[in-house]
Design an enzyme around this catalytic site. Structure first.
Site, mmCIF file in Angstrom:
data_model
loop_
_atom_site.group_PDB
_atom_site.id
_atom_site.type_symbol
_atom_site.label_atom_id
_atom_site.label_comp_id
_atom_site.label_asym_id
_atom_site.label_seq_id
_atom_site.Cartn_x
_atom_site.Cartn_y
_atom_site.Cartn_z
ATOM 1 N N LYS A 128 35.260 8.191 2.990
ATOM 2 C CA LYS A 128 34.528 6.988 2.590
ATOM 3 C C LYS A 128 34.092 6.240 3.843
ATOM 4 O O LYS A 128 34.925 5.793 4.627
ATOM 5 C CB LYS A 128 35.428 6.115 1.730
ATOM 6 C CG LYS A 128 34.796 4.806 1.319
ATOM 7 C CD LYS A 128 35.662 4.076 0.328
ATOM 8 C CE LYS A 128 35.097 2.711 0.025
ATOM 9 N NZ LYS A 128 35.973 1.944 -0.861
ATOM 10 N N LYS A 167 31.766 9.504 -0.199
ATOM 11 C CA LYS A 167 31.025 8.300 -0.561
ATOM 12 C C LYS A 167 30.497 7.603 0.674
ATOM 13 O O LYS A 167 31.274 7.450 1.615
ATOM 14 C CB LYS A 167 31.989 7.393 -1.323
ATOM 15 C CG LYS A 167 31.446 6.043 -1.673
ATOM 16 C CD LYS A 167 32.482 5.277 -2.414
ATOM 17 C CE LYS A 167 32.142 3.815 -2.232
ATOM 18 N NZ LYS A 167 33.277 2.963 -2.382
HETATM 19 C C1 PBG Z 1 36.037 -0.877 -2.956
HETATM 20 C C2 PBG Z 1 34.915 -0.061 -3.516
HETATM 21 C C3 PBG Z 1 33.606 -0.162 -3.093
HETATM 22 C C4 PBG Z 1 32.876 0.710 -3.876
HETATM 23 C C5 PBG Z 1 33.756 1.345 -4.758
HETATM 24 N N1 PBG Z 1 35.028 0.858 -4.515
HETATM 25 C C6 PBG Z 1 32.965 -1.039 -2.105
HETATM 26 C C7 PBG Z 1 33.532 -1.254 -0.789
HETATM 27 O O1 PBG Z 1 34.212 -0.422 -0.196
HETATM 28 O O2 PBG Z 1 33.273 -2.364 -0.324
HETATM 29 C C8 PBG Z 1 31.397 0.890 -3.741
HETATM 30 C C9 PBG Z 1 30.686 1.434 -4.889
HETATM 31 C C10 PBG Z 1 29.220 1.176 -4.869
HETATM 32 O O3 PBG Z 1 28.635 0.650 -3.902
HETATM 33 O O4 PBG Z 1 28.609 1.509 -5.889
HETATM 34 N N2 PBG Z 1 37.280 -0.307 -2.980
HETATM 35 ZN ZN ZN Z 2 38.604 -1.975 -2.130
#
Ligand code: PBG
Ligand code: ZN
Length: 306
Positions: free
Chosen positions: A177, A231
């Site tokens: 991520k 992601k």
């Molecule tokens: C946070 C989380 C995020 C997303 C899913 N879980 C955002 C972040 O890390 O700030 C992003 C999903 C999206 O942008 O659709 N744990």
């Molecule tokens: Zn988070």
């Protein structure tokens, strides 16, 4: 063949809020809503009729319940847990329910971990993640989805689930991520923007190469993850290919909020949106994704776009 397999790999995200009759469209994500449990159940019932079987639930927690430790995230009768329980009663095993396990929607500072000495403290965060995962498993989630990126959390969650008897609950690990600029609209939707700083200490540097991505994926696999997530999706398709070549578990991509908004703003009408979404989804498949989490799921499946 290809059509049915791509439809069955799609997952629709939902945002669950407290209250009754709430159905608030998120302004930065047209077509996506914050919904109270009653409205959510109706929405998912319609989705199921149109052939969407996989549903990922994110909690949206009222600011008055937030604290530094995300305590509200593991209370058993919060809206998300109630929704999971009701969906399980209504649909049995005919749908797949995935729940988001993180702290950021329940911390008053908006970070994904417990803060100690002004930094996110990995080891103080792990027990909280384990409690959240257990609370979701008790409610009946099929997969708890750890989106936090702390080190060692998959093993810890696995141990808690096993010791409490939830041996069938799967773990989806957000293994790879990136600290991406494509998450903006989600933070509106989940009310989870950090009040200071950023997520650079625990999310991956966007400049990092394949060895780090592969290490993260293989580590989570070794700790007991059932699905390995990458992601965002579009800007990391090369990473999806590299990771799916080395892991033995199914690989998921998250076609994130900024990617969704980008498509909506680039397409003036439904026909052009359909073409763009088809092209994007098939690129995920080609890169090696077995599971696709996307805000386009509802429109793509209900209108038979793929
Ligand atoms: C946070 C989380 C995020 C997303 C899913 N879980 C955002 C972040 O890390 O700030 C992003 C999903 C999206 O942008 O659709 N744990
Ligand atoms: Zn988070």
């Amino acid at each position: 063949m290809l059509e049915s397999s791509i439809n069955s790999s799609l997952v629709q995200p939902h945002f669950v809020v407290d209250g009754q009759g709430v159905n608030d469209e998120i302004s930065s994500m047209p077509g996506i809503f914050q919904q109270s449990v009653d409205v959510l159940i109706e929405t998912i019932s319609k989705d199921v009729e149109s052939g969407i079987n996989n549903h990922m639930l994110f909690p949206v927690i009222h600011s008055s319940l937030k604290d530094p430790y995300a305590s509200a995230a593991h209370v058993d009768d919060m809206p998300l847990q109630n929704a999971v329980r009701l969906l399980r009663e209504k649909f049995g095993d005919s749908i797949v329910i995935l729940t988001d396990v993180c702290l950021c929607t329940a911390t008053d500072h908006g970070h994904c971990g417990v803060i100690h000495n002004e930094v996110i403290d990995n080891d103080r965060t792990i027990p909280v993640l384990s409690k959240i995962a257990l609370s979701h498993a008790k409610a009946g989630a099929d997969y708890v989805s750890a989106s936090d990126m702390m080190d060692g959390r998959i093993l810890a969650i696995r141990e808690v689930l096993e010791s409490e008897g939830y041996v069938k609950t799967g773990i989806l690990a957000y293994s790879v991520k990136y600290a991406s600029s494509f998450y903006g609209p989600f933070r509106d939707a989940a009310c989870s923007a950090p009040s200071f700083g950023d997520r650079g200490s625990h999310q991956m540097d966007i400049r990092s190469g394949y060895p780090e991505a592969i290490l993260e994926a293989v580590t989570d696999e070794g700790e007991g993850a059932d699905i390995i997530m990458i992601k965002p999706a579009l800007t990391y398709l090369d990473v999806v290919r590299q990771v799916s070549d080395v892991v033995s578990r199914p690989v998921a991509v998250f076609n994130v909020s900024g990617e969704y908004s980008m498509v909506l703003s680039a397409t003036p009408d439904e026909e052009s949106r359909k073409k763009m979404v088809r092209e994007i989804f098939h690129s995920f498949k080609r890169a090696g994704a077995d599971v696709i989490v996307s805000y386009h799921t509802r429109e793509a499946v209900s209108k038979n776009w793929l």
